[in-house]
Design a protein around this motif. Sequence first.
Motif, PDB file in Angstrom:
ATOM      1  N   LEU A  89       5.731 -12.204   5.379  1.00  0.00           N
ATOM      2  CA  LEU A  89       4.892 -10.965   5.617  1.00  0.00           C
ATOM      3  C   LEU A  89       3.333 -11.439   5.424  1.00  0.00           C
ATOM      4  CD1 LEU A  89       4.971  -7.873   6.473  1.00  0.00           C
ATOM      5  CD2 LEU A  89       5.644  -7.225   4.249  1.00  0.00           C
ATOM      6  N   ALA A  90       2.986 -11.169   6.534  1.00  0.00           N
ATOM      7  CA  ALA A  90       1.630 -11.165   6.911  1.00  0.00           C
ATOM      8  C   ALA A  90       0.649  -9.775   7.284  1.00  0.00           C
ATOM      9  CB  ALA A  90       0.599 -12.168   7.382  1.00  0.00           C
ATOM     10  N   LEU A  91       0.626  -9.245   7.421  1.00  0.00           N
ATOM     11  CA  LEU A  91      -0.381  -7.897   7.851  1.00  0.00           C
ATOM     12  C   LEU A  91      -1.824  -7.426   7.618  1.00  0.00           C
ATOM     13  CD1 LEU A  91      -0.227  -5.561   4.851  1.00  0.00           C
ATOM     14  CD2 LEU A  91       2.147  -5.854   5.513  1.00  0.00           C
ATOM     15  N   ARG A  92      -2.479  -5.842   7.461  1.00  0.00           N
ATOM     16  CA  ARG A  92      -3.580  -5.814   7.865  1.00  0.00           C
ATOM     17  C   ARG A  92      -3.920  -4.198   6.946  1.00  0.00           C
ATOM     18  NH1 ARG A  92      -7.604  -9.239   9.147  1.00  0.00           N
ATOM     19  NH2 ARG A  92      -9.466  -7.061   8.871  1.00  0.00           N
ATOM     20  N   VAL A  93      -3.931  -4.329   5.164  1.00  0.00           N
ATOM     21  CA  VAL A  93      -3.772  -2.832   5.107  1.00  0.00           C
ATOM     22  C   VAL A  93      -4.746  -2.162   4.895  1.00  0.00           C
ATOM     23  CG1 VAL A  93      -3.160  -3.885   3.085  1.00  0.00           C
ATOM     24  CG2 VAL A  93      -2.684  -2.381   3.424  1.00  0.00           C
ATOM     25  N   ASP A  94      -5.513  -1.384   4.526  1.00  0.00           N
ATOM     26  CA  ASP A  94      -6.712  -0.558   4.786  1.00  0.00           C
ATOM     27  C   ASP A  94      -5.768   0.161   2.946  1.00  0.00           C
ATOM     28  OD1 ASP A  94      -8.322   1.389   3.439  1.00  0.00           O
ATOM     29  OD2 ASP A  94      -8.516   2.740   5.522  1.00  0.00           O
TER      30      ASP A  94
END
Length: 708
Positions: free
Chosen positions: A45-50
Motif C-alpha cells: 500500500l503506497a500513499l501520501r499522508v498529511d
Amino acid sequence: MAAASPYRLRIEGMDCASCALKIETAVQRLPGVSDINVNYANGTLALRVDEDRTAPRTIAEKVRALGYTPVDAGAEPEPALPTKRVREPWWQGAKGRLVLMTAALFALAFLLAQVLPQWEQWLYSGAALISVIPFARRAVAGAMSGSPFTIETLMSVAALGAVAIGEAEEAAVVIVLFAVGELLETVAAGRARAGIEALIDLVPRVALRERSGAIEKVAAEELAVGDVVVVRPGDRVPSDGTVIDGASEVDEAPVTGESVPVLKEAGAKVFAGSINANGELRVEISHVAADNTIARIIHMVEEAQESKAPTARMIDRFSRWYTPAAMAVAALIIVVPPLAFGGDWMTWIYRGLATLLIACPCALVISTPAAIASGLAAGARQGLLIKGGAALETLGKVATVAFDKTGTLTRGRPQVTDIVPVGGSEESVLAVAAAVERNTSHPLGVAIVEAAEARGLDLPATFGGGIATPGKAVTARLKEGFASVGSPRHAAEQATLEAGTAETITALESQGKTVVVLMKGKSVEGLIALRDEPREDAAEGVRRLTDRGVRALMLTGDNRRTAEAIAAHLGLEARAELLPDAKLAEIGRLKAAGPIAMVGDGINDAPALAAASVGVAMGAGTDVALETADAALLKNRVTGIADLIALSQATLGNIWQNIAIALGLKAVFLVTTLFGVTTLWMAILADTGATVLVTANALRLIAYKPSK
C-alpha cells in the motif's frame, strides 16, 4: 499545514483484488490521505499522508482491523535494491493459524459429541460461534469502512443463520472450509509473486571494485556511476555498464531470455545479472543498483500489475452490485416459496443460506487479475516487458503491426557503400558530409562519420551545431558557407538535379540503398549511398505475424525504392517517404480500422509509438526502450512481436476460461441448491474449489513459452 509525505506499507494476507479494493475503500475515508495505490500482486500500500490530520499508525490500525497484517511501515517509497521477502511456513502465518484453530475447534466438538451425544448441538454451535468471530469482526470493520457487502459478510451471515436453524455442524464445517480457501489463496498468490521475485536472485550482492590499481569487495548498492568493476569468469555482472577492457562471452539469458551467449568486447554494454562465461572483463558502471536493468524490470512489472486491464475494471464494476444482488436473491429464495407457495420455512432458509455461500465472488474477482499478473510475469521471464494489463489485452487484439525500418527491421547500423562525387573528390565529399553530421545521433549520420574516421580524414570546422529538419536534411555552417546532407527529395526542392545525377540516385536506390545528397548552398557536391541490412530474424518475425492473420507493414521516411526493396525481401507492405507528421497521420488512419501496434526504436519514433493502440520499443534494456513505449523487447528481435501477441492471446484465453469456471460452477450449484441437493458445506466447497481452479489455471501462464 504540513505537506503530505509518502508512506508505504507492506501488507500480509492481501491476496486478491477484492482485498485490495476493501483496503483502498477504507483508507481513502481517512482525512489527509491521497494518491492511494494498493498493489495486491506485490502486497503493498503506497500513499501520501498529511501527518497532522492522520497519523501513520492510524493507517496501519485500519488495515489490521480489516484482518490483514501491516509490516515494514516507513516513509521511504522504495528500497535501493529490490528485496526478497522472507516466506514463512504456511502454519506460521495468520491465515494458517486460523485454519488450525477452526479445525481444532471442529475436531474437539466432534470428539466430545461422540462422548456426549446429548450435547452435540451445543458443542457444534459453540465451535461455530467461536470460529466465526474473526470473520465477523472483519465483516463489521469492512462495513464501518465503506464495504458492507464483503465475502466475510456473506460467510458470517450464512454461518450464523445455519446455527440459528439448528445446522451448527454444517456451520462449523463451512467456517473451516472458508479458512482453508483463504489459506489456499495466500499460497497461490505467493507462488505468483515468486515468479517475479526470482529475478532478484539474479543480481549479486557484492562486486569487485577497482580503485587505484587495487581490487576491493563492496556491496553492489555502493557502486556509483563511473566506478570500474572486475567481472571474473563465472561471476554475474553487478550492475549495468560498458566493457572497457577484456573480451568474453556473456550469458544474457537470465535478463533478456537470449539463449545464445553474446561476445562482449571493449565498448559493448552489459546488463546486471548476466553471467560472464570465459574471460575476465573490466566494466565501467553506467547505472546504480536501484536503476539497473533487473531493478527496472521488477519495478516495471510491479507497476504494470497495479494498472488494471479493461476486463479487470469491468469485473470490478460487476462485483460491486453482484454481491448485494446475490444477498437480495438469497432473501427472495428464503421468503417467496414459504409465503407464496406454502413451502417449509426451515428448508428454504437453508437453501437461501447455501445460495449466499455459492454467491461468494472470490473466484470471479480474481479471474482476470490473476491471469494478467501471471502473463506479465511470464513475459518478463521471456524478455518481453509489458507495461500494464491494458497493453497486454490490446496486444492480443491488434489487426495491424507497423514497423519502423532503421534499427527495427534492420540492424540499425548502416554502412557507407558508395561515394559519388559531383564537384570534387570522394574524400572531400565524405569529409564535408561527416563534418555536417558530426553531432548527429541519426544512424545514417553516425555511419558517415564512422566512414570518415576509418579513412583518417580531417574534417573541416563548423560554426555552431548542425540544424536538423526532421525527414529532410541536416545543415551546418562551414568556413566557406552553409552545407547540408539530406534526402534526394529535399535536394530536388532546393535545386534542379542533373539528369545523370538523378539516374545515379535511381540506380543506387533500386539496389536497396539509401542515398543522401551533399549540397553546398544550392549546388550538389556529391552522393553518398548507405545500406542497412535486415535483421537475421526479420523475415521470420513478419512471417509469424502473417500466419496469425496480422497485417504487417513498414512505415519509413526512407525513399520508396529502398523501402520497397527491403519490404519485398521481408514479405510485407511498405509506406515510404513519410515525414513525422505523415507517419502520425498514417498511424491514425490504420488505427481507425482496428487496433494497431507500432514497433520502433523508442527515440525517433516516440510520437508514433504514443499514437498507436500499443507502442513496442526495440532495445536490449536501454533506458528509452524501457520507458518510452507500452512494451519493450529485451531480446531486440523482430520475432518478439509475434511472441508478445501470442502471450497476449494466451492470457485473454486464460481470462475467459477463468470467468467460465467461476460463473459455470456457480450456475450449476445454484440449480442444485434450489432443488435441495447442495448442502452448506458443498456450497462453500464449490466457491473455494472455483477459486483454487481459477488460480491454478492462471498460474499455468507463468511457465508459458511462445511456440515458434
